[in-house]
Design a protein around this motif. Structure first.
Motif: not given
Length: 55
Positions: A5-9, A46-52
């Motif tokens: 997923t984008d989050k995992q990346c 990461l640029q979106s500001g969403k939490p990881i």
């Protein structure tokens, strides 16, 4: 192999930056862990500001 997923990346890219410590070390860790497409997706996430963190 399942697609990350984008989050995992983003999590993998962040971990590579922490482990790498230097620009060269980070670059080597990134290339060993992520494909160019996954790196792009991680950067966008990461640029979106969403939490990881979390699920």
């Amino acid at each position: 192999m399942a697609r990350k997923t984008d989050k995992q990346c983003a999590q993998a890219a962040t971990a590579a930056a922490i482990v790498g410590k230097t620009d060269t070390g980070t670059n080597q860790a990134l290339h060993a862990t992520l494909t160019p497409d996954e790196m792009r997706r991680a950067q966008t996430y990461l640029q979106s500001g969403k939490p990881i963190t979390g699920k």
